[in-house]
Design a protein around this motif. Structure first.
Motif, mmCIF file in Angstrom:
data_model
loop_
_atom_site.group_PDB
_atom_site.id
_atom_site.type_symbol
_atom_site.label_atom_id
_atom_site.label_comp_id
_atom_site.label_asym_id
_atom_site.label_seq_id
_atom_site.Cartn_x
_atom_site.Cartn_y
_atom_site.Cartn_z
ATOM 1 N N THR A 1 0.825 -1.211 0.000
ATOM 2 C CA THR A 1 0.000 0.000 0.000
ATOM 3 C C THR A 1 0.856 1.256 0.000
ATOM 4 N N GLU A 2 1.905 1.262 0.820
ATOM 5 C CA GLU A 2 2.773 2.436 0.899
ATOM 6 C C GLU A 2 3.483 2.706 -0.419
ATOM 7 N N ARG A 3 3.654 1.683 -1.242
ATOM 8 C CA ARG A 3 4.264 1.870 -2.563
ATOM 9 C C ARG A 3 3.243 2.367 -3.587
ATOM 10 N N GLY A 4 1.973 2.481 -3.193
ATOM 11 C CA GLY A 4 0.931 2.856 -4.144
ATOM 12 C C GLY A 4 0.591 1.717 -5.080
ATOM 13 N N CYS A 5 0.681 0.503 -4.558
ATOM 14 C CA CYS A 5 0.485 -0.688 -5.387
ATOM 15 C C CYS A 5 -0.673 -1.535 -4.871
ATOM 16 N N ALA A 6 -1.108 -2.457 -5.720
ATOM 17 C CA ALA A 6 -2.179 -3.389 -5.356
ATOM 18 C C ALA A 6 -1.700 -4.813 -5.600
ATOM 19 N N LEU A 7 -1.927 -5.683 -4.638
ATOM 20 C CA LEU A 7 -1.609 -7.094 -4.814
ATOM 21 C C LEU A 7 -2.482 -7.669 -5.914
ATOM 22 N N CYS A 8 -1.877 -8.451 -6.795
ATOM 23 C CA CYS A 8 -2.627 -8.950 -7.952
ATOM 24 C C CYS A 8 -2.198 -10.347 -8.366
ATOM 25 N N PHE A 9 -1.480 -11.066 -7.500
ATOM 26 C CA PHE A 9 -1.026 -12.402 -7.866
ATOM 27 C C PHE A 9 -2.182 -13.389 -7.747
ATOM 28 N N HIS A 10 -2.071 -14.510 -8.453
ATOM 29 C CA HIS A 10 -3.144 -15.491 -8.529
ATOM 30 C C HIS A 10 -2.891 -16.663 -7.587
ATOM 31 N N PHE A 11 -3.973 -17.134 -6.959
ATOM 32 C CA PHE A 11 -3.859 -18.304 -6.094
ATOM 33 C C PHE A 11 -5.081 -19.220 -6.200
ATOM 34 N N ASP A 12 -5.946 -18.947 -7.171
ATOM 35 C CA ASP A 12 -7.131 -19.780 -7.361
ATOM 36 C C ASP A 12 -6.747 -21.018 -8.157
ATOM 37 N N LEU B 1 0.307 -27.174 -7.198
ATOM 38 C CA LEU B 1 -0.494 -26.370 -8.114
ATOM 39 C C LEU B 1 -0.558 -24.916 -7.657
ATOM 40 N N LEU B 2 -0.712 -24.723 -6.358
ATOM 41 C CA LEU B 2 -0.747 -23.365 -5.825
ATOM 42 C C LEU B 2 0.568 -22.640 -6.095
ATOM 43 N N LYS B 3 1.674 -23.315 -5.912
ATOM 44 C CA LYS B 3 2.972 -22.689 -6.172
ATOM 45 C C LYS B 3 3.080 -22.253 -7.618
ATOM 46 N N ARG B 4 2.651 -23.115 -8.529
ATOM 47 C CA ARG B 4 2.719 -22.770 -9.946
ATOM 48 C C ARG B 4 1.844 -21.562 -10.248
ATOM 49 N N ARG B 5 0.690 -21.514 -9.602
ATOM 50 C CA ARG B 5 -0.231 -20.408 -9.825
ATOM 51 C C ARG B 5 0.332 -19.101 -9.273
ATOM 52 N N VAL B 6 0.814 -19.128 -8.042
ATOM 53 C CA VAL B 6 1.331 -17.931 -7.394
ATOM 54 C C VAL B 6 2.555 -17.385 -8.122
ATOM 55 N N LEU B 7 3.426 -18.287 -8.518
ATOM 56 C CA LEU B 7 4.658 -17.865 -9.155
ATOM 57 C C LEU B 7 4.480 -17.530 -10.625
ATOM 58 N N GLY B 8 3.250 -17.681 -11.125
ATOM 59 C CA GLY B 8 2.974 -17.309 -12.509
ATOM 60 C C GLY B 8 3.502 -18.266 -13.520
ATOM 61 N N ARG B 9 3.759 -19.518 -13.096
ATOM 62 C CA ARG B 9 4.268 -20.528 -14.028
ATOM 63 C C ARG B 9 3.115 -21.455 -14.394
ATOM 64 N N ALA B 10 2.499 -21.201 -15.522
ATOM 65 C CA ALA B 10 1.311 -21.946 -15.910
ATOM 66 C C ALA B 10 1.613 -23.292 -16.522
ATOM 67 N N LYS B 11 2.883 -23.531 -16.847
ATOM 68 C CA LYS B 11 3.229 -24.800 -17.496
ATOM 69 C C LYS B 11 4.399 -25.444 -16.788
ATOM 70 N N ASN B 12 4.495 -26.752 -16.950
ATOM 71 C CA ASN B 12 5.608 -27.485 -16.332
ATOM 72 C C ASN B 12 6.924 -27.056 -16.933
#
Length: 426
Positions: A297-308, A415-426
């Motif tokens: 918040t202090e950086r003027g940013c919004a969290l937007c990473f995926h975990f679904d 699966l959650l790790k792959r989602r959070v880290l933005g790695r959609a493929k093996n």
């Protein structure tokens, strides 16, 4: 992934209602469960892995108590630090009923740490008998006796023992690291003696700090000796972002966890990035300080990473522009640096962006406002920007921890790790 079911209870020599009930311990060390019996009456609980609610003097920055409680799934434990409380010693002495009642925190568990995890404290002021905290009025030097006098005035439900944690600089010698462990153990013994005789701290849970810098032998010694004391839990200190490389942090956690009893909770201090949280949980850590949304918040940013991970993670692409998620050095300790898990809403690209901060997010900000509006608030220095970003970032972060617990229960952490880290493929 194999697991075992167990229920473990804390039975230290010091009276303490707190008990850790673990429903699963996965191969590798990840733990899923509930920390029960929190607070003086024992009516609160906290799911683990979980995080504390970050506050400054009992208040979540940018939010009133009423606004804060519009959020769902708030942690039952609020963190305060002596950095902010030490300079109010005289007021608390006059008030006499503890900080929780003084601040109007009626329905929460109070966890008191030495330092604010979102602020850097100046170094070089630690001695054999003292540590220093830094308030708005400058440095306050604390002996173990003064530290415990403050705790008696604050009357926390849980608190971390006084510790010498200044061993993370690159040029720290093994001799200095060894001395930090010895000092921390000596401080712990002094705190325990006072704790056991204190009516104000009766039934409060005292957490022992595990120090040792990046020297594995000293880390193991610190953990082993701390575990011999009647503490209610353990704080792994000195592993903050930028102080220790990710691989070294994992190595230290593995060595430390091997010396700690399974029946007591483990909290790591100064770790908040989602990727680092996942790595620590895999190593056996239970609790985290919830300061990361504040920094974002202090950086003027919004969290937007995926975990679904309800949908097929291999078919889901991030909605955030890839240039916003460019990898930054994992060890960077710059609080102004945008991480790969957030979008910088000060950027002019969002001036005409009419989408919510995160599609599908149910927070107040995403339901009622657009990226363009928050960008406008930041550009004009409106206080509402901090309010809206705090609401979103806190909700997003807490939802991430809920998703982490669900993934542990369903054996889908990979699966959650792959989602959070933005790695959609093996």
């Amino acid at each position: 992934m194999c697991c075992k079911s167990l229920i473990l209870q804390i039975t230290p020599a010091i009276p303490c209602k707190m008990k850790l009930e673990l429903s699963r311990v996965l191969q590798g060390g990840s733990r899923l469960g509930v920390l029960k019996g929190l607070g003086r009456t024992g009516q609160h609980s906290l799911e683990v892995p979980g995080c504390l609610l970050y506050s400054r003097c009992g208040t979540v920055p940018h939010l009133t108590h009423d606004t804060l409680h519009t959020l769902d799934r708030l942690p039952s434990v609020t963190q305060v630090s002596l950095d902010h409380l030490a300079e109010h010693k005289e007021v608390l002495e006059d008030f006499k009923d503890g900080f929780k009642k003084f601040a109007g925190l009626h329905d929460t568990v109070l966890f008191c740490s030495l330092h604010d995890p979102a602020s850097r404290s100046p170094t070089g002021y630690t001695t054999n008998k003292t540590v220093s905290v830094w308030g708005s009025g400058g440095r306050i030097e604390l002996t173990a006796a003064k530290f415990m006098d403050l705790q008696k005035l604050v009357r926390p439900d849980c608190y971390v023992s006084m510790a010498d944690g200044e061993t993370w600089q690159d040029n720290t010698s093994r001799k200095r690291v060894r001395k930090s462990v010895e000092r921390t153990l000596a401080h712990l013994d002094e705190c325990l003696l006072v704790h056991q005789k204190s009516q104000e701290l009766n039934e409060a849970a005292l957490f022992g700090a595990v120090e040792g810098g990046d020297v594995l032998e000293e880390r193991v010694r610190s953990a082993r000796e701390t575990a011999k004391r009647p503490v209610a839990g353990f704080c792994l200190d000195g592993l903050q972002t930028g102080r220790v490389e990710a691989a070294m942090r994992s190595q230290i956690i593995a060595a430390v966890i091997g010396e700690l009893p399974e029946e007591k909770p483990r909290l790591v201090q100064g770790v908040g990035r989602p990727d680092e949280v996942l790595a620590c949980v895999e190593g056996g850590v239970d609790l985290f300080e919830g300061f990361f949304p504040f920094l974002v918040t202090e950086r003027g940013c919004a969290l937007c990473f995926h975990f679904d991970i309800a949908n097929d993670p291999e078919s889901c692409d991030p909605t955030t522009p890839s240039e916003d998620r460019a990898e930054k050095p994992n060890g960077e300790d710059d609080p102004t640096r945008v991480t790969p898990f957030e979008m910088d809403l000060k950027d002019k690209r969002y001036r005409d962006d009419l989408r919510p901060l995160v599609d599908g997010c149910g927070c107040y900000c995403c339901r009622n406002h657009q990226r363009a509006y928050v960008h406008h608030l930041l550009a004009t220095n409106e206080l509402l920007a901090g309010v809206l970003l705090t609401l979103h970032n806190t909700a997003h972060y807490l939802a991430f921890f809920a998703a982490l617990r669900e993934a542990l229960a369903a054996d889908k952490v990979h699966l959650l790790k792959r989602r959070v880290l933005g790695r959609a493929k093996n």
